[in-house]
Design a protein around this motif. Structure first.
Motif, PDB file in Angstrom:
ATOM      1  N   GLN A 207      32.601  48.815  48.518  1.00 23.00           N
ATOM      2  CA  GLN A 207      32.425  48.396  49.933  1.00 23.00           C
ATOM      3  C   GLN A 207      31.470  47.115  49.709  1.00 23.00           C
ATOM      4  OE1 GLN A 207      30.564  50.962  52.663  1.00 23.00           O
ATOM      5  NE2 GLN A 207      31.310  50.146  54.415  1.00 23.00           N
ATOM      6  N   CYS A 208      31.651  46.148  50.502  1.00 25.80           N
ATOM      7  CA  CYS A 208      30.742  44.802  50.510  1.00 25.80           C
ATOM      8  C   CYS A 208      29.590  45.149  51.497  1.00 25.80           C
ATOM      9  CB  CYS A 208      31.483  43.699  51.153  1.00 25.80           C
ATOM     10  SG  CYS A 208      30.591  42.247  51.421  1.00 25.80           S
ATOM     11  N   ALA A 209      28.400  44.989  50.878  1.00 21.92           N
ATOM     12  CA  ALA A 209      27.205  45.383  51.479  1.00 21.92           C
ATOM     13  C   ALA A 209      26.977  44.178  52.681  1.00 21.92           C
ATOM     14  CB  ALA A 209      25.823  45.073  50.800  1.00 21.92           C
ATOM     15  N   LYS A 210      27.983  43.077  52.959  1.00 22.19           N
ATOM     16  CA  LYS A 210      27.401  42.234  53.920  1.00 22.19           C
ATOM     17  C   LYS A 210      28.533  42.333  54.981  1.00 22.19           C
ATOM     18  CE  LYS A 210      27.929  36.986  54.559  1.00 22.19           C
ATOM     19  NZ  LYS A 210      28.530  35.828  53.847  1.00 22.19           N
ATOM     20  N   ARG A 217      32.875  42.608  46.535  1.00 28.22           N
ATOM     21  CA  ARG A 217      31.516  42.990  46.531  1.00 28.22           C
ATOM     22  C   ARG A 217      30.817  41.814  47.505  1.00 28.22           C
ATOM     23  NH1 ARG A 217      29.128  46.302  42.506  1.00 28.22           N
ATOM     24  NH2 ARG A 217      30.458  47.198  41.276  1.00 28.22           N
ATOM     25  N   GLN A 218      29.496  42.028  47.695  1.00 28.54           N
ATOM     26  CA  GLN A 218      28.828  40.886  48.608  1.00 28.54           C
ATOM     27  C   GLN A 218      28.552  39.651  47.588  1.00 28.54           C
ATOM     28  OE1 GLN A 218      24.577  42.305  49.357  1.00 28.54           O
ATOM     29  NE2 GLN A 218      24.252  40.395  50.360  1.00 28.54           N
ATOM     30  N   GLU A 219      28.418  39.663  46.264  1.00 30.37           N
ATOM     31  CA  GLU A 219      28.253  38.368  45.791  1.00 30.37           C
ATOM     32  C   GLU A 219      29.688  37.463  45.724  1.00 30.37           C
ATOM     33  OE1 GLU A 219      25.968  41.492  43.828  1.00 30.37           O
ATOM     34  OE2 GLU A 219      28.192  41.293  44.506  1.00 30.37           O
ATOM     35  N   LYS A 220      30.791  38.003  46.258  1.00 30.73           N
ATOM     36  CA  LYS A 220      31.820  37.228  46.314  1.00 30.73           C
ATOM     37  C   LYS A 220      32.538  37.237  47.675  1.00 30.73           C
ATOM     38  CE  LYS A 220      32.787  36.475  41.864  1.00 30.73           C
ATOM     39  NZ  LYS A 220      32.723  35.136  41.365  1.00 30.73           N
ATOM     40  N   ALA A 311      20.753  51.304  52.771  1.00 27.67           N
ATOM     41  CA  ALA A 311      21.925  50.267  53.145  1.00 27.67           C
ATOM     42  C   ALA A 311      23.205  50.394  52.044  1.00 27.67           C
ATOM     43  CB  ALA A 311      21.290  48.708  52.597  1.00 27.67           C
ATOM     44  N   PRO A 312      24.385  50.233  52.786  1.00 26.83           N
ATOM     45  CA  PRO A 312      25.577  50.219  52.172  1.00 26.83           C
ATOM     46  C   PRO A 312      25.664  49.511  50.891  1.00 26.83           C
ATOM     47  CG  PRO A 312      25.863  48.794  54.030  1.00 26.83           C
ATOM     48  CD  PRO A 312      24.569  49.235  54.023  1.00 26.83           C
ATOM     49  N   VAL A 313      26.044  50.047  49.889  1.00 29.48           N
ATOM     50  CA  VAL A 313      26.401  49.416  48.699  1.00 29.48           C
ATOM     51  C   VAL A 313      27.570  49.612  48.157  1.00 29.48           C
ATOM     52  CG1 VAL A 313      23.888  49.645  48.046  1.00 29.48           C
ATOM     53  CG2 VAL A 313      25.258  51.334  47.350  1.00 29.48           C
ATOM     54  N   GLY A 314      28.135  48.843  47.179  1.00 30.07           N
ATOM     55  CA  GLY A 314      29.202  48.933  46.459  1.00 30.07           C
ATOM     56  C   GLY A 314      29.403  49.931  45.567  1.00 30.07           C
TER      57      GLY A 314
END
Length: 317
Positions: A207-210, A217-220, A311-314
């Motif tokens: 799951q994307c944190a954004k 992921r959030q980085e992508k 916070a939601p994390v991958g």
């Protein structure tokens, strides 16, 4: 009246001093032999022949076993690390070739650090042959600076590369290596400058944190930020609340999941959508369907006390 009595703590029993103390852990005493094809050879034959070719008895192996991927693991004695036995890698390879074992890589067992290499020509082929070509190119250009832990592999499927001239591969280096400690951002391979970056694996339940969506992921992430508390058009860290400071730790209403529309945070482990994707991640075909979200209340409910969520994390591989 009551008298306060201090409870006496029982004295800890002294731990027995073990008679046998291995000097190295099991993982530090393993040598991995990766193969390019399955082999019917008995692991006991491998151990016998390898030990016969190694003169130093301290580097003899006490066991050999086959892995589910048709590789082999040789285990050294309790006083010998795998790094010491690796000085006989040539003798080990010669013994394996005598038994007609198709050797790809011989390495000491360790944790891996994976990286992506972009810009590899798709004309090099598929499968293990393509990985061998990349490994050979890396060894030829960079020598001992890049000790690969496994055969490089394509990151995408063959059908998605049919119309592409270049694609990306995953390489693994033994030990804990980061982009900072690696020291390079490009590798010269196949007469090209190939960009290299850290590999971040993704799975169906990542799951994307954004944006809170699954599969990346959030980085992508290229989407707009969404709130994991109320599903609003703002990041979770900016969630406003009139009863507390808001953000990740807020437990007040309204609470709404962006993915299933249920009355819980998007990071809730019991979210029907998360449960469904967790089944997909494990390769289970009969994944339970996402349940219908509960009906929204007719009026604004009272504050609900919940355990603060992070916070939601991958999800990790």
């Amino acid at each position: 009246s009551f008298q306060v009595v201090e409870r006496r703590k029982k004295s800890a029993k002294p731990k027995a001093d073990p008679l046998f103390k291995p000097e190295y852990t099991k993982i530090n005493r393993e040598i991995i032999v990766e193969t390019t094809a399955p082999s019917d050879v008995n692991p006991s034959e491998i151990r016998t022949l390898v030990n016969a070719r190694i003169q130093d008895e301290s580097c003899h192996f006490i066991s050999a076993r086959r892995t589910p991927k048709d590789n082999f693991i040789l285990e050294t004695k309790f006083v010998t690390p795998a790094t010491k036995a690796m000085q006989y890698a040539k003798e080990i390879e010669e013994a394996l070739l005598t038994l007609q074992v198709p050797v790809a890589i011989i390495r000491a067992n360790s944790k891996w650090s994976k990286f992506l290499i972009h810009g590899i020509p798709t004309t090099i082929g598929e499968g293990a042959e393509a990985g061998q070509l990349v490994a050979s190119e890396i060894r030829s250009n960079y020598g001992e600076n890049f000790q690969l832990a496994q055969i490089p592999r394509w990151i995408s499927r063959a059908e998605t590369r049919m119309e592409k001239t270049h694609s990306s591969m995953v390489i693994a280096l033994p030990g804990q290596v980061t982009m900072e400690t690696l020291g390079v951002k490009f590798l010269s391979l196949f007469n090209r400058s190939c960009h290299i970056e850290a590999f971040l694996p993704t799975f169906p339940d990542t799951q994307c944190a954004k944006c809170l969506e699954y599969g990346h992921r959030q980085e992508k992430c290229k989407n707009n930020g969404r709130c994991g508390h109320c599903a609003g058009d703002h990041l979770t860290s900016f969630h406003p609340c009139n009863q507390c400071q808001g953000g990740y730790r807020c437990t007040h209403t309204p609470i709404r999941c962006l993915n299933c529309k249920g009355i819980h945070k998007a990071s809730d482990p019991a979210c029907p959508e998360r449960v469904k994707r967790r089944f997909l991640n494990k390769g289970k075909e009969n994944a339970p369907p996402a349940q219908d979200p509960p009906a929204a209340p007719a009026q604004e409910p009272i504050s609900i006390i919940q355990v603060p969520a992070t916070a939601p994390v991958g999800a990790t591989p």
